[in-house]
Design an enzyme around this catalytic site. Sequence first.
Site, PDB file in Angstrom:
ATOM      1  N   ASP A   1       3.491   5.837  17.945  1.00 53.97           N
ATOM      2  CA  ASP A   1       2.720   5.406  16.763  1.00 53.97           C
ATOM      3  C   ASP A   1       2.776   3.874  16.700  1.00 53.97           C
ATOM      4  OD1 ASP A   1       1.618   4.926  14.296  1.00 53.97           O
ATOM      5  OD2 ASP A   1       3.021   6.173  13.152  1.00 53.97           O
TER       6      ASP A   1
ATOM      7  N   ASN B   1       0.828  -1.211   0.000  1.00 51.97           N
ATOM      8  CA  ASN B   1       0.000   0.000   0.000  1.00 51.97           C
ATOM      9  C   ASN B   1       0.857   1.253   0.000  1.00 51.97           C
ATOM     10  OD1 ASN B   1      -2.425  -1.391   0.234  1.00 51.97           O
ATOM     11  ND2 ASN B   1      -2.438  -1.283   2.476  1.00 51.97           N
TER      12      ASN B   1
ATOM     13  N   GLU C   1      -4.926  -9.444   3.565  1.00 54.62           N
ATOM     14  CA  GLU C   1      -5.073  -8.212   2.776  1.00 54.62           C
ATOM     15  C   GLU C   1      -4.907  -8.459   1.280  1.00 54.62           C
ATOM     16  OE1 GLU C   1      -2.608  -4.928   4.154  1.00 54.62           O
ATOM     17  OE2 GLU C   1      -4.110  -4.353   5.641  1.00 54.62           O
TER      18      GLU C   1
ATOM     19  N   GLY D   1       2.646  -4.585  14.858  1.00 55.64           N
ATOM     20  CA  GLY D   1       2.279  -6.007  14.778  1.00 55.64           C
ATOM     21  C   GLY D   1       2.926  -6.668  13.568  1.00 55.64           C
ATOM     22  N   ASP D   2       2.992  -5.936  12.463  1.00 55.06           N
ATOM     23  CA  ASP D   2       3.613  -6.484  11.239  1.00 55.06           C
ATOM     24  C   ASP D   2       5.112  -6.706  11.457  1.00 55.06           C
ATOM     25  OD1 ASP D   2       1.073  -5.877  10.304  1.00 55.06           O
ATOM     26  OD2 ASP D   2       1.714  -4.012   9.345  1.00 55.06           O
TER      27      ASP D   2
ATOM     28  N   ARG E   1       8.628   5.013  16.758  1.00 52.93           N
ATOM     29  CA  ARG E   1       8.901   5.725  15.510  1.00 52.93           C
ATOM     30  C   ARG E   1       7.594   6.045  14.771  1.00 52.93           C
ATOM     31  NH1 ARG E   1      13.920   1.986  13.209  1.00 52.93           N
ATOM     32  NH2 ARG E   1      15.354   2.486  14.932  1.00 52.93           N
TER      33      ARG E   1
ATOM     34  N   LYS F   1       0.211  -4.459   5.202  1.00 54.76           N
ATOM     35  CA  LYS F   1       0.712  -5.432   6.185  1.00 54.76           C
ATOM     36  C   LYS F   1       1.728  -6.376   5.553  1.00 54.76           C
ATOM     37  CE  LYS F   1      -3.515  -5.084   8.828  1.00 54.76           C
ATOM     38  NZ  LYS F   1      -3.014  -3.985   9.636  1.00 54.76           N
TER      39      LYS F   1
HETATM   40  O1  RIB Z   1      -0.566  -2.708   9.897  1.00 52.18           O
HETATM   41  C1  RIB Z   1      -0.351  -1.449   9.345  1.00 52.18           C
HETATM   42  C2  RIB Z   1      -0.707  -1.448   7.895  1.00 52.18           C
HETATM   43  O2  RIB Z   1      -2.096  -1.681   7.752  1.00 52.18           O
HETATM   44  C3  RIB Z   1      -0.450  -0.141   7.176  1.00 52.18           C
HETATM   45  O3  RIB Z   1       0.832  -0.077   6.634  1.00 52.18           O
HETATM   46  C4  RIB Z   1      -1.577  -0.052   6.174  1.00 52.18           C
HETATM   47  O4  RIB Z   1      -1.177  -0.003   4.852  1.00 52.18           O
HETATM   48  C5  RIB Z   1      -2.500  -1.230   6.480  1.00 52.18           C
HETATM   49  O5  RIB Z   1      -2.317  -2.272   5.593  1.00 52.18           O
END
Ligand code: RIB
Length: 290
Positions: free
Chosen positions: A233, A10, A136, A238-239, A272, A39
């Site tokens: 932030d 994204n 996603e 989680g990613d 960050r 994600k």
């Molecule tokens: O987990 C964060 C992500 O969720 C963002 O980068 C956004 O693009 C969504 O996919």
Amino acid sequence: MTIFNLGSINADLVYRVPHLPGPGETLASAAFSRGLGGKGANMSVAAARAGSHLVHIGAVGEDGRWASDRLLEYGVDTRHIAVTAEATGHAIIAVDDAGENLIILHKGANWALSETEIALALEPAKASDTFLFQNETNAQRAGAEQASAKGLRIAYAAAPFDAGAVAEVLLLLDLLVLNEVEAAQLEEATGTPPHQLPVRDVVITLGSKGCRWINTDDGTSQDLPALPVKAVDTTGAGDTFTGYLVAGLDRGLPMAQALSQATRAAAIMVTRHGTADVIPDLKDVQDSLL
Ligand code: RIB
């Protein structure tokens, strides 16, 4: 070994706001930035920064070549990112002064993946490799089935959470990562508590309390603490956790060590602003031990 990540890409359009807007509210943003996100892309960058060979399987539109280039610059193998007629996916993200966020997703090219392209990407895959995916993109089950047939370890981050989407792939998984609320929702939807799921390793993230690892083979469960940090932030934390976890396992770390590394990476990430562009590298994570 290689991690094949079937994942979203994204453009993250990030607005800093004093508080998250309510229904009907118009709010001025204090700052705006555009960055790389999704994600899937975030997990790819995290795993690459954690030292793994990461092949990203995904799609962008003509308007998203910059995103693919940036992934390449960050060490991700981008040869299986297709350029489609659909516009690149994007996310509108509001981040408030307390570090909380609100995200609106536009799927775009992330839902235009072809099963043939996935098969092509997985052609060189071996049983010692890992297949990672999230909720996603389209073709989640088809991708996991193809990878499972080749004997890969199958890891799924149930985000954004949808109990139906998890149920569709549950029997294929070796590793499932989800948060506490999602674990409760999954239990409600399936009637199965986390320790009885047909998935060998279940990792439940607990926010500032760390995470829980459930080994359903031997029925044991272990809690690992998080590092105490001031969050500005939480987007992408989680990613980052999942990317680091899967990379640690790919590189042969025992689960507890991979989790501890992932927890530290996520803790740095919440200090960050931004998403894929600011994911810590392995040196940052190792230095956080000092
Ligand atoms: O987990 C964060 C992500 O969720 C963002 O980068 C956004 O693009 C969504 O996919």
